[in-house]
Motif scaffolding. Structure first.
Motif, PDB file in Angstrom:
ATOM      1  N   PRO A   1       0.830  -1.209   0.000  1.00 30.31           N
ATOM      2  CA  PRO A   1       0.000   0.000   0.000  1.00 30.31           C
ATOM      3  C   PRO A   1       0.866   1.261   0.000  1.00 30.31           C
ATOM      4  O   PRO A   1       1.874   1.340   0.723  1.00 30.31           O
ATOM      5  CB  PRO A   1      -0.809  -0.110   1.297  1.00 30.31           C
ATOM      6  CG  PRO A   1      -0.781  -1.559   1.648  1.00 30.31           C
ATOM      7  CD  PRO A   1       0.543  -2.072   1.171  1.00 30.31           C
ATOM      8  N   SER A   2       0.476   2.233  -0.816  1.00 27.72           N
ATOM      9  CA  SER A   2       1.208   3.487  -0.877  1.00 27.72           C
ATOM     10  C   SER A   2       0.239   4.655  -0.806  1.00 27.72           C
ATOM     11  O   SER A   2      -0.970   4.504  -1.022  1.00 27.72           O
ATOM     12  CB  SER A   2       2.037   3.571  -2.169  1.00 27.72           C
ATOM     13  OG  SER A   2       1.182   3.524  -3.305  1.00 27.72           O
ATOM     14  N   CYS A   3       0.776   5.830  -0.510  1.00 29.35           N
ATOM     15  CA  CYS A   3      -0.041   7.030  -0.375  1.00 29.35           C
ATOM     16  C   CYS A   3      -0.371   7.566  -1.769  1.00 29.35           C
ATOM     17  O   CYS A   3       0.539   7.863  -2.548  1.00 29.35           O
ATOM     18  CB  CYS A   3       0.709   8.087   0.433  1.00 29.35           C
ATOM     19  SG  CYS A   3      -0.164   9.671   0.549  1.00 29.35           S
ATOM     20  N   PRO A   4      -1.638   7.722  -2.108  1.00 23.61           N
ATOM     21  CA  PRO A   4      -1.985   8.232  -3.436  1.00 23.61           C
ATOM     22  C   PRO A   4      -1.591   9.693  -3.634  1.00 23.61           C
ATOM     23  O   PRO A   4      -1.444  10.145  -4.772  1.00 23.61           O
ATOM     24  CB  PRO A   4      -3.507   8.058  -3.493  1.00 23.61           C
ATOM     25  CG  PRO A   4      -3.950   8.059  -2.069  1.00 23.61           C
ATOM     26  CD  PRO A   4      -2.838   7.420  -1.296  1.00 23.61           C
ATOM     27  N   ASP A   5      -1.411  10.419  -2.540  1.00 27.63           N
ATOM     28  CA  ASP A   5      -1.068  11.839  -2.644  1.00 27.63           C
ATOM     29  C   ASP A   5       0.431  12.080  -2.699  1.00 27.63           C
ATOM     30  O   ASP A   5       0.877  13.112  -3.196  1.00 27.63           O
ATOM     31  CB  ASP A   5      -1.660  12.616  -1.458  1.00 27.63           C
ATOM     32  CG  ASP A   5      -3.179  12.617  -1.481  1.00 27.63           C
ATOM     33  OD1 ASP A   5      -3.746  12.593  -2.590  1.00 27.63           O
ATOM     34  OD2 ASP A   5      -3.789  12.622  -0.406  1.00 27.63           O
ATOM     35  N   CYS A   6       1.232  11.146  -2.148  1.00 30.35           N
ATOM     36  CA  CYS A   6       2.675  11.355  -2.089  1.00 30.35           C
ATOM     37  C   CYS A   6       3.472  10.273  -2.815  1.00 30.35           C
ATOM     38  O   CYS A   6       4.675  10.449  -3.043  1.00 30.35           O
ATOM     39  CB  CYS A   6       3.150  11.432  -0.625  1.00 30.35           C
ATOM     40  SG  CYS A   6       2.358  12.747   0.317  1.00 30.35           S
ATOM     41  N   GLY A   7       2.839   9.157  -3.122  1.00 26.09           N
ATOM     42  CA  GLY A   7       3.537   8.106  -3.844  1.00 26.09           C
ATOM     43  C   GLY A   7       4.551   7.342  -3.024  1.00 26.09           C
ATOM     44  O   GLY A   7       5.396   6.639  -3.580  1.00 26.09           O
ATOM     45  N   VAL A   8       4.503   7.452  -1.701  1.00 28.83           N
ATOM     46  CA  VAL A   8       5.449   6.737  -0.846  1.00 28.83           C
ATOM     47  C   VAL A   8       4.715   5.607  -0.122  1.00 28.83           C
ATOM     48  O   VAL A   8       3.487   5.616  -0.002  1.00 28.83           O
ATOM     49  CB  VAL A   8       6.096   7.681   0.193  1.00 28.83           C
ATOM     50  CG1 VAL A   8       6.906   8.756  -0.498  1.00 28.83           C
ATOM     51  CG2 VAL A   8       5.049   8.300   1.107  1.00 28.83           C
ATOM     52  N   THR A   9       5.483   4.640   0.353  1.00 30.81           N
ATOM     53  CA  THR A   9       4.903   3.510   1.076  1.00 30.81           C
ATOM     54  C   THR A   9       4.267   3.980   2.381  1.00 30.81           C
ATOM     55  O   THR A   9       4.838   4.778   3.116  1.00 30.81           O
ATOM     56  CB  THR A   9       5.995   2.470   1.385  1.00 30.81           C
ATOM     57  OG1 THR A   9       6.593   2.049   0.161  1.00 30.81           O
ATOM     58  CG2 THR A   9       5.409   1.276   2.104  1.00 30.81           C
ATOM     59  N   LEU A  10       3.076   3.475   2.658  1.00 30.26           N
ATOM     60  CA  LEU A  10       2.401   3.796   3.912  1.00 30.26           C
ATOM     61  C   LEU A  10       2.993   2.974   5.047  1.00 30.26           C
ATOM     62  O   LEU A  10       3.265   1.790   4.886  1.00 30.26           O
ATOM     63  CB  LEU A  10       0.902   3.521   3.799  1.00 30.26           C
ATOM     64  CG  LEU A  10       0.108   4.437   2.852  1.00 30.26           C
ATOM     65  CD1 LEU A  10      -1.317   3.919   2.690  1.00 30.26           C
ATOM     66  CD2 LEU A  10       0.090   5.862   3.373  1.00 30.26           C
ATOM     67  N   THR A  11       3.190   3.604   6.180  1.00 34.07           N
ATOM     68  CA  THR A  11       3.729   2.935   7.362  1.00 34.07           C
ATOM     69  C   THR A  11       2.598   2.273   8.141  1.00 34.07           C
ATOM     70  O   THR A  11       1.561   2.898   8.380  1.00 34.07           O
ATOM     71  CB  THR A  11       4.466   3.934   8.267  1.00 34.07           C
ATOM     72  OG1 THR A  11       5.544   4.521   7.534  1.00 34.07           O
ATOM     73  CG2 THR A  11       5.016   3.249   9.509  1.00 34.07           C
TER      74      THR A  11
ATOM     75  N   LYS B   1      -0.346   4.845   7.673  1.00 37.52           N
ATOM     76  CA  LYS B   1      -0.154   6.298   7.734  1.00 37.52           C
ATOM     77  C   LYS B   1       0.935   6.747   6.778  1.00 37.52           C
ATOM     78  O   LYS B   1       1.928   6.049   6.558  1.00 37.52           O
ATOM     79  CB  LYS B   1       0.233   6.729   9.157  1.00 37.52           C
ATOM     80  CG  LYS B   1      -0.907   6.703  10.155  1.00 37.52           C
ATOM     81  CD  LYS B   1      -0.475   7.346  11.461  1.00 37.52           C
ATOM     82  CE  LYS B   1      -1.619   7.410  12.456  1.00 37.52           C
ATOM     83  NZ  LYS B   1      -1.221   8.098  13.710  1.00 37.52           N
ATOM     84  N   CYS B   2       0.738   7.956   6.232  1.00 41.30           N
ATOM     85  CA  CYS B   2       1.781   8.633   5.469  1.00 41.30           C
ATOM     86  C   CYS B   2       2.397   9.682   6.372  1.00 41.30           C
ATOM     87  O   CYS B   2       1.695  10.586   6.848  1.00 41.30           O
ATOM     88  CB  CYS B   2       1.211   9.286   4.215  1.00 41.30           C
ATOM     89  SG  CYS B   2       2.422  10.263   3.290  1.00 41.30           S
ATOM     90  N   HIS B   3       3.682   9.578   6.619  1.00 40.58           N
ATOM     91  CA  HIS B   3       4.341  10.507   7.526  1.00 40.58           C
ATOM     92  C   HIS B   3       4.764  11.799   6.839  1.00 40.58           C
ATOM     93  O   HIS B   3       5.443  12.626   7.455  1.00 40.58           O
ATOM     94  CB  HIS B   3       5.550   9.829   8.177  1.00 40.58           C
ATOM     95  CG  HIS B   3       5.167   8.764   9.152  1.00 40.58           C
ATOM     96  ND1 HIS B   3       6.039   7.779   9.567  1.00 40.58           N
ATOM     97  CD2 HIS B   3       4.001   8.500   9.783  1.00 40.58           C
ATOM     98  CE1 HIS B   3       5.421   6.972  10.414  1.00 40.58           C
ATOM     99  NE2 HIS B   3       4.188   7.390  10.559  1.00 40.58           N
ATOM    100  N   PHE B   4       4.350  11.974   5.579  1.00 39.81           N
ATOM    101  CA  PHE B   4       4.650  13.213   4.865  1.00 39.81           C
ATOM    102  C   PHE B   4       3.425  14.127   4.792  1.00 39.81           C
ATOM    103  O   PHE B   4       3.550  15.336   4.948  1.00 39.81           O
ATOM    104  CB  PHE B   4       5.163  12.908   3.452  1.00 39.81           C
ATOM    105  CG  PHE B   4       6.515  12.270   3.443  1.00 39.81           C
ATOM    106  CD1 PHE B   4       7.666  13.029   3.485  1.00 39.81           C
ATOM    107  CD2 PHE B   4       6.649  10.884   3.398  1.00 39.81           C
ATOM    108  CE1 PHE B   4       8.916  12.443   3.489  1.00 39.81           C
ATOM    109  CE2 PHE B   4       7.894  10.284   3.396  1.00 39.81           C
ATOM    110  CZ  PHE B   4       9.034  11.070   3.448  1.00 39.81           C
ATOM    111  N   CYS B   5       2.247  13.564   4.539  1.00 39.87           N
ATOM    112  CA  CYS B   5       1.043  14.397   4.440  1.00 39.87           C
ATOM    113  C   CYS B   5       0.037  14.101   5.551  1.00 39.87           C
ATOM    114  O   CYS B   5      -1.046  14.685   5.573  1.00 39.87           O
ATOM    115  CB  CYS B   5       0.368  14.204   3.084  1.00 39.87           C
ATOM    116  SG  CYS B   5      -0.391  12.574   2.834  1.00 39.87           S
TER     117      CYS B   5
END
Length: 854
Positions: free
Chosen positions: A515-525, A534-538
């Motif tokens: 699973p990844s964040c659709p808004d940031c493109g990074v892996t969700l923690t 959770k996305c720790h960026f947004c």
């Protein structure tokens, strides 16, 4: 005589000034920085007075709506300093002045209806009906907000009538905010659960009375959702708890009354003997205090501050994070009592304004706080201290002004002509280079305060052979044995891992979906508490799926370990006690704690209620626990492979700081660093305790690559939701940028001194100067020569974090020897063409001297 014209800096991202007319009566005794409420488009905004407009204008001017200040809220030096912040860091003047005055420009100014004729209102209040009710409200509260009136037609008509008759007047308030919510508590009302369903009653039964929960604790530990929390509040099951005291939470740190009577070490006395003459002369003198962890830098700060106070001056003490403010407060309060204040963004604007007034009145002589404390209106500033000067937290990333607290503090010291102390156990490469070239006075503290208090032994553990198999692969056999041994001997242990959550990656075993964040493109923690991703960026979060959304498989594997996973695993790892080594572990990170509960955890650890502390960067600095004899770094490699030229420097500093938490008492300390790259230069230099060789090698690398301290950087990030449009527009920006930068010249030293365009560090050791502690041309030493400004332009290229909060990002980097001239050209370009001639769907962010290269 016509009404005068004034130029105002309006709060917001505006790089130009705006001209308004003002009634002659309101223009009396105008001082720079006075605030006005002005019409701006269809809204009202706050504007700061900058000067009178003497030249005629060809367009019709609007009048100011209201003058807010009779006298300027800025001392003259602080107003000039904000102008410098605006100019150097490419920010609007209104943005810089607004940052210096808490609450200014936050939201739309609020209109209030204020009682002007209380006798009339008291007569009306003696009767019955809507008019009497309105009069009673005004008598009781003194004023009524416009929002309340506009929602009641009958009350609105009454107020309009009273305004016409002069019974009620209007006024605007800027920056009005609600009281700070401290947390949530289970309601004591016996009927609070009458409207709750059975599931809600079961959930509410889990809540303990008299416990104040943060929202994070309710979501993660108690398994509630935001919807449930809000519904519990509505139904009266939960109640909000407000912080009524403002700064009372900072008094939880005990004052260290013994400090003023302690005798200084030889190294501390030598350092103080160099600093005190500069305080007496009130001269700009930058000092770099290079002191090992636990060497007593705070003692030098306190004694130097006392010297400044004896000279009738005030002191600014800066720390990288809010959590460290209270720790320094406990030391400075022993020297200055109630003449010390802590000022930081964690306080509400009204609380900060109250402290600001005490500072401006002279009641406060020492101000402690993070980077925003640099705007404190101190009288007769005689000393500035920047503790942990290397810390990246001093840089403001967003919003503007994107200033660097340390560099700005050096400039402030130069402007007011006072000494400044930059303290660190791992100085930044720039500061080390400035001391090495003679631009800073270097002070060395290489002893810990008491005899027998030695630096800890640092060892590295190769995890390719040392790790425990299974889901405990984050721990080595050696660290496990040492933990049991140290706890059995009555010591305490700190585990450091720079990763929050349970696992950084949740992966399907069958198809490999992550699973990844659709808004940031990074892996969700993955966070096990509450089963959240959770996305720790947004800060986006969502429930963790029970089945893979790609293949419908229920089989997941959790790759890697965060603080939550480590904490959960400790009970199992240390279930078999060795030599009565009962492990009492606690976790501390930003997911678990608010600032207040964080201090409670540290307090419990200090009282030895826990003997093993697991945490992120919160445990790396500023903590003094004499019983900690072992520090375990669970993964030293995190951050080393980041696409950032400062990655090695940042990693070394973090590891050195956390290593310094061990051995601060009468028992020897040990630091075990787990790594897969035991031969990496950072790990090798750290193990050998060779900080100077590490920095010198880093300096040589940067000399070759024309990176700071041999240049300065301007990071231009271009963002937009349309990826194709962004790519096209960023290329267009690059072409135009080259046109605007063409032909820039500067005065430089002769070639025989410069040694080439990249070798600009060879400044004689006797040379003193500079504004912010970075290399400059040697105009004062040799006759100047006009040559083109040296700059390298890189990009546009996709930023390492290519997508953030739904926007794609491309980046250009300018390496230059003259930030001021390049910023001037950028201002000229933006003034000629709004948004640099780009589409309104594209945003350009200019960051001078960036620290975050992602």
């Amino acid at each position: 005589m016509p009404d005068p014209m004034i130029n105002l800096a309006v709060v917001g991202p505006y790089h130009n000034l705006f001209t308004y007319r003002i009634k002659s009566a309101d223009a009396h005794n105008l001082q720079k920085g006075c605030r006005f409420l002005v019409p701006f488009g269809k809204t009202l905004k706050v504007g700061f007075f900058v000067g009178f407009q003497t030249e005629p204008v060809e367009y019709k001017l609007r009048f100011i709506r209201e003058r807010i200040d009779t006298f300027s809220p800025f001392p003259e030096y602080l107003f000039d300093f904000c102008l410098w912040i605006s100019e150097y860091y490419y920010a609007g003047i209104g943005e810089a002045l607004g940052a210096a005055l808490p609450g200014t420009g936050r939201g739309k100014p609020k209109l209030e209806l204020v009682a002007a004729n209380r006798e009339y209102l008291e007569e009306e209040a003696s009767s019955d009906g809507p008019v009497a009710d309105a009069a009673k409200k005004l008598i009781r509260y003194g004023s009524i907000r416009e929002g309340i009136v506009s929602g009641d037609k009958e009350l609105l008509l009454i107020m309009q009538d009273w305004i016409e008759k002069g019974i009620v007047t209007t006024r605007y308030h800027v920056g009005t905010v609600r009281k700070k919510v401290l947390g949530f508590r289970k309601s004591e009302q016996p009927n609070s659960q009458q409207q709750a369903d059975s599931k809600e009653r079961d959930l509410s039964d889990q809540l303990k009375p008299d416990i104040i929960y943060t929202r994070t604790e309710l979501l993660e530990q108690m398994g509630l959702s935001d919807y449930r929390v809000n519904k519990f509040l509505k139904n009266g099951i939960l109640e909000k708890i407000f912080d009524e005291s403002g700064v009372s939470d900072l008094t939880t740190y005990p004052i260290r009354h013994e400090l003023p009577d302690l005798e200084l070490l030889d190294g501390q006395r030598v350092a103080l003997d160099e600093i005190e003459p500069a305080i007496e002369k009130n001269s700009f003198t930058p000092f770099l205090m290079f002191g090992i962890t636990g060497s007593g830098k705070t003692m030098v700060y306190c004694h130097a501050a006392r010297k400044a106070a004896e000279q009738g001056g005030s002191v600014l003490v800066m720390v990288p994070e809010i959590a460290l403010s209270g720790l320094l407060l406990s030391s400075f309060a022993a020297f200055f009592g109630d003449k010390v204040a802590v000022m930081h963004s964690g306080l509400s604007p009204n609380e900060r304004l109250a402290i600001r007034e005490k500072i401006a009145s002279g009641d406060i002589r020492v101000v402690i706080g993070p980077r925003s404390a640099i705007f404190a209106p101190l009288n007769n500033l005689r000393l500035i201290v920047v503790d942990e000067e290397h810390d990246p937290s001093y840089k403001q990333d967003d919003p503007a002004p994107r200033y660097h607290g340390r560099d700005a503090a050096v400039m402030l010291a130069r402007m007011v002509s006072c000494p400044i102390i930059l303290g660190s156990a791992s100085p930044s490469v720039e500061s080390y280079h400035n001391a090495d070239t003679g631009r800073y006075h270097q002070l060395i503290l290489d002893q810990r305060p008491r005899s027998g208090y030695r630096m800890p032994v640092i060892e590295t553990l190769d995890m390719k052979s040392e790790k425990i198999s299974g889901d405990c692969s984050f721990l080595s056999y050696r660290l496990k044995r040492e933990t049991e041994k140290r706890i059995a001997d009555g010591g305490q242990v700190i585990y450091y891992i720079n990763r929050r959550g349970f696992s950084p990656r949740m992966k399907c075993r069958d198809c490999g979906e992550v699973p990844s964040c659709p808004d940031c493109g990074v892996t969700l923690t993955y966070h096990k508490s509450g089963r959240l991703l959770k996305c720790h960026f947004c800060d986006r979060f969502e429930p963790a799926p029970d089945k893979c959304p790609a293949c419908n498989s229920p089989d997941f594997v959790y790759i890697g370990a965060g603080t939550q996973r480590v904490e959960e695993s400790l009970a199992r790892i240390f279930a078999h006690k060795r030599d009565n080594a009962e492990v009492r572990a606690v976790r501390i990170d930003s997911d678990k704690t608010s600032s207040k509960s964080g201090r409670l955890i540290f307090g419990d650890f200090a009282e030895e209620k826990y003997n093993l502390l697991v945490g992120t960067q919160m445990v790396t600095k500023g903590l003094d626990f004499p019983h900690v004899t072992l520090v375990g770094v669970l993964s030293a490699d995190i951050g080393l492979d980041m696409p950032d030229f400062r990655a090695a420097e940042k990693t070394y500093s973090r590891l050195l700081q956390v290593a310094g938490r061990a051995g601060r008492g009468d028992k020897d300390g040990l630091v075990l660093i787990q790594t897969y790259y035991s031969h990496h230069p950072v790990i090798r230099y750290l193990r050998e305790g060779a900080y100077a060789p590490f920095v010198e090698a880093t300096i040589e690398e940067r000399r070759e690559l024309f990176y700071p301290p041999f240049s300065r950087l301007i990071n231009i990030t271009i963002t937009g939701e349309d990826e194709k449009l962004l790519e096209k527009q960023s290329l267009q920006f690059r072409i135009k940028l080259e046109e605007y930068l063409a032909g820039i010249t500067q005065k430089t030293r002769p070639p025989h001194l410069s040694g080439g365009e990249n070798n600009i560090s060879r400044v004689p050791h006797h040379f003193r100067g500079g504004i912010d502690g970075r290399p400059q041309s040697a105009d004062e030493i040799q006759p100047p020569k006009v040559t083109p400004v040296t700059f390298h332009l890189l990009g546009p290229a996709p930023a390492p974090m290519y997508k953030l909060r739904g926007n794609f990002r491309r980046r250009l980097i300018i390496k230059t020897t003259s930030v001021k001239k390049i910023v001037a050209r950028l201002r000229q370009w933006e003034s000629e063409k709004a948004n640099f001639g780009l589409s309104s769907k594209i945003r350009v962010i200019i960051d001078v001297d960036p620290i975050n290269m992602m």
